[in-house]
Scaffold this motif. Structure first.
Motif, PDB file in Angstrom:
ATOM      1  N   GLY A  77      18.721  19.884 -34.028  1.00 13.70           N
ATOM      2  CA  GLY A  77      19.283  21.048 -33.297  1.00 13.70           C
ATOM      3  C   GLY A  77      18.262  22.111 -33.577  1.00 13.70           C
ATOM      4  O   GLY A  77      17.965  23.457 -32.695  1.00 13.70           O
ATOM      5  N   LEU A  78      18.383  22.748 -34.716  1.00 14.04           N
ATOM      6  CA  LEU A  78      16.770  24.173 -34.647  1.00 14.04           C
ATOM      7  C   LEU A  78      15.304  23.161 -34.524  1.00 14.04           C
ATOM      8  O   LEU A  78      14.772  24.556 -34.186  1.00 14.04           O
ATOM      9  CB  LEU A  78      16.747  24.129 -36.519  1.00 14.04           C
ATOM     10  N   LEU A  83      11.699  25.251 -30.512  1.00 18.08           N
ATOM     11  CA  LEU A  83      10.848  24.828 -29.505  1.00 18.08           C
ATOM     12  C   LEU A  83      11.243  25.359 -27.766  1.00 18.08           C
ATOM     13  O   LEU A  83      10.882  25.606 -26.776  1.00 18.08           O
ATOM     14  CB  LEU A  83      10.569  23.107 -29.362  1.00 18.08           C
ATOM     15  N   THR A  84      12.804  25.075 -27.555  1.00 15.91           N
ATOM     16  CA  THR A  84      13.094  25.689 -26.400  1.00 15.91           C
ATOM     17  C   THR A  84      13.009  27.027 -25.920  1.00 15.91           C
ATOM     18  O   THR A  84      12.603  27.408 -25.549  1.00 15.91           O
ATOM     19  CB  THR A  84      14.567  25.421 -26.779  1.00 15.91           C
ATOM     20  N   VAL A  85      12.780  28.019 -27.606  1.00 12.84           N
ATOM     21  CA  VAL A  85      12.737  29.364 -26.965  1.00 12.84           C
ATOM     22  C   VAL A  85      11.269  29.560 -27.025  1.00 12.84           C
ATOM     23  O   VAL A  85      10.883  30.439 -25.983  1.00 12.84           O
ATOM     24  CB  VAL A  85      13.512  30.132 -28.045  1.00 12.84           C
ATOM     25  N   ALA A  86      10.454  28.840 -27.502  1.00 11.80           N
ATOM     26  CA  ALA A  86       9.060  29.237 -27.879  1.00 11.80           C
ATOM     27  C   ALA A  86       8.450  28.750 -26.045  1.00 11.80           C
ATOM     28  O   ALA A  86       6.956  30.059 -25.355  1.00 11.80           O
ATOM     29  CB  ALA A  86       8.126  28.433 -28.538  1.00 11.80           C
ATOM     30  N   ILE A  87       9.081  27.245 -25.348  1.00  2.78           N
ATOM     31  CA  ILE A  87       8.039  27.251 -24.174  1.00  2.78           C
ATOM     32  C   ILE A  87       9.058  27.735 -23.414  1.00  2.78           C
ATOM     33  O   ILE A  87       8.450  28.117 -22.366  1.00  2.78           O
ATOM     34  CB  ILE A  87       8.446  25.994 -24.446  1.00  2.78           C
ATOM     35  N   SER A  88      10.456  28.218 -23.614  1.00  2.00           N
ATOM     36  CA  SER A  88      10.800  28.753 -22.458  1.00  2.00           C
ATOM     37  C   SER A  88       9.583  30.275 -21.554  1.00  2.00           C
ATOM     38  O   SER A  88      10.025  31.133 -21.013  1.00  2.00           O
ATOM     39  CB  SER A  88      12.852  29.257 -22.344  1.00  2.00           C
ATOM     40  N   ALA A 164      13.490  13.664 -26.087  1.00  2.00           N
ATOM     41  CA  ALA A 164      15.343  13.421 -25.094  1.00  2.00           C
ATOM     42  C   ALA A 164      15.960  14.543 -24.870  1.00  2.00           C
ATOM     43  O   ALA A 164      16.599  15.062 -23.980  1.00  2.00           O
ATOM     44  CB  ALA A 164      16.091  12.462 -25.520  1.00  2.00           C
ATOM     45  N   HIS A 165      16.163  14.820 -26.035  1.00  2.00           N
ATOM     46  CA  HIS A 165      16.696  16.575 -25.721  1.00  2.00           C
ATOM     47  C   HIS A 165      16.236  17.192 -25.244  1.00  2.00           C
ATOM     48  O   HIS A 165      17.412  18.721 -24.653  1.00  2.00           O
ATOM     49  CB  HIS A 165      16.892  17.100 -27.638  1.00  2.00           C
ATOM     50  N   LEU A 166      15.197  17.761 -25.338  1.00  2.00           N
ATOM     51  CA  LEU A 166      13.970  18.841 -24.670  1.00  2.00           C
ATOM     52  C   LEU A 166      13.940  19.133 -23.281  1.00  2.00           C
ATOM     53  O   LEU A 166      14.247  19.829 -22.305  1.00  2.00           O
ATOM     54  CB  LEU A 166      12.414  18.988 -24.638  1.00  2.00           C
ATOM     55  N   THR A 167      14.370  18.051 -22.569  1.00  2.00           N
ATOM     56  CA  THR A 167      14.584  17.185 -20.775  1.00  2.00           C
ATOM     57  C   THR A 167      15.564  18.032 -20.351  1.00  2.00           C
ATOM     58  O   THR A 167      16.557  18.520 -19.975  1.00  2.00           O
ATOM     59  CB  THR A 167      14.441  16.184 -20.897  1.00  2.00           C
ATOM     60  N   TRP A 168      16.735  17.568 -21.831  1.00  2.00           N
ATOM     61  CA  TRP A 168      18.685  18.352 -21.683  1.00  2.00           C
ATOM     62  C   TRP A 168      18.162  19.719 -21.192  1.00  2.00           C
ATOM     63  O   TRP A 168      18.632  20.594 -21.114  1.00  2.00           O
ATOM     64  CB  TRP A 168      19.214  17.949 -22.823  1.00  2.00           C
ATOM     65  N   THR A 169      17.601  20.540 -22.455  1.00  2.00           N
ATOM     66  CA  THR A 169      17.827  21.639 -23.195  1.00  2.00           C
ATOM     67  C   THR A 169      16.803  23.173 -22.375  1.00  2.00           C
ATOM     68  O   THR A 169      16.866  23.725 -22.218  1.00  2.00           O
ATOM     69  CB  THR A 169      17.679  22.389 -24.710  1.00  2.00           C
ATOM     70  N   LEU A 170      15.622  22.758 -22.284  1.00  2.00           N
ATOM     71  CA  LEU A 170      14.195  23.307 -21.659  1.00  2.00           C
ATOM     72  C   LEU A 170      14.905  23.595 -19.887  1.00  2.00           C
ATOM     73  O   LEU A 170      14.338  25.131 -19.830  1.00  2.00           O
ATOM     74  CB  LEU A 170      13.030  22.480 -21.767  1.00  2.00           C
TER      75      LEU A 170
END
Length: 300
Positions: A77-78, A83-88, A164-170
């Motif tokens: 999760g961390l 990665l979600t923050v940086a990429i977004s 798989a998780h990034l496909t949901w959070t990004l």
């Protein structure tokens, strides 16, 4: 003003109360039952009150190591959050200017929101199986003895599971940043550049403080969505399980309130992250207001 409430008011109030009860009642029941006494069961009435089942939870339930699964989910999760923050944020900055293929890239980036989660998980699992077959074929062809002996699969917590998780959070992070930068006033950046700031200084001291509450919110989305994810993890996580997958597996075997204690712990972590995030956002808002007042008084 002196008339009483209409019947519609009481009907809608009762409907809303029933909705809230339906929404939160099961969760509250699980929280309460997790504090059953040593002889307690899975239903009401409760047989005593204790922390017995929380203690038994960390002792392990059969072959499931709850402690290890907890920390696996926390680490994943961390990483997903970072990665979600940086990429977004990076994508939000990039999409402020149109470039060839920007519309196509946007729709590709958010397409996973409309694809069923289990289909995404199956697709990622199939993709990594093809990678495994290719690597094993190359090892047999070129005689890579070490790979032939030791290689098993590329699937794992921080490979296929992370993807798989990034496909949901990004997609959520991208949509938030697009909305933020769509309302962002570029005159702040122009003023910073006029004062001699470099692009990095402009971003760090001007742009980032303004968008920081939204960035914190994206981090909240990234962690909590990853922490609770089951469907996208089911076929793409590899040989280990995250905590939600272990929780799902225990529902068919556990006959004691251990399962309720586990549900209470996972929910508590989610609420803790939400609370910390809201506290951080409010602190940032108060700090911005205070600095704005200070700068205004200085101008006077």
């Amino acid at each position: 003003m002196t008339d009483g409430r209409s019947r519609a008011f009481y009907f809608l109030a009762a409907f809303f109360a029933a909705y809230v009860l339906f929404l939160y009642g099961p969760m509250i029941a699980i929280f309460v039952l997790s504090f059953q006494g040593p002889d307690g069961g899975l239903t009401f009435p409760m047989n005593g009150v204790s922390l017995t089942w929380f203690a038994k939870l960390w002792e392990g339930q059969g072959i499931v190591d709850i402690g290890a699964a907890f920390w696996r989910s926390a680490r994943l999760g961390l990483v997903v959050m970072a990665l979600t923050v940086a990429i977004s944020v990076s994508a939000g900055l990039a999409f402020r200017r149109r470039f060839p293929g920007s519309a196509f890239l946007f729709y590709v980036a958010i397409a996973s929101l409309i694809v069923p989660s289990i289909v995404t998980s199956l697709g990622i699992g199939l993709e990594f199986r093809l990678i495994d077959d290719t690597i094993k074929h190359l090892a047999d062809t070129f005689g890579w003895a070490y790979t032939q002996r030791h290689y098993t699969t590329a699937m794992g917590l921080f490979t296929s599971g992370l993807g798989a998780h990034l496909t949901w959070t990004l997609p959520f992070g991208l949509l938030i940043m697009f909305a933020v930068f769509n309302r962002f006033d570029p005159r702040y950046e122009e003023a910073a550049r006029d004062l001699g700031a470099t692009p990095w200084q402009t971003f760090r001291f001007v742009v980032l403080p303004i968008i920081l509450p939204s960035v914190v919110g994206i981090g909240l989305f990234g962690f909590t969505l990853s922490w609770d994810e089951i469907a996208r993890s089911s076929q793409a996580i590899g040989s280990v399980n995250t905590l939600p997958l272990d929780l799902q597996g225990l529902t068919t075997t556990v006959t004691t309130p251990d399962i309720y204690a586990l549900g209470t712990v996972t929910s508590a972590v989610s609420f803790l992250v939400i609370g910390l995030t809201l506290t951080t956002i409010r602190s940032l808002a108060r700090r911005r207001t205070r600095h704005g007042d200070d700068s205004g008084s200085g101008l006077v």
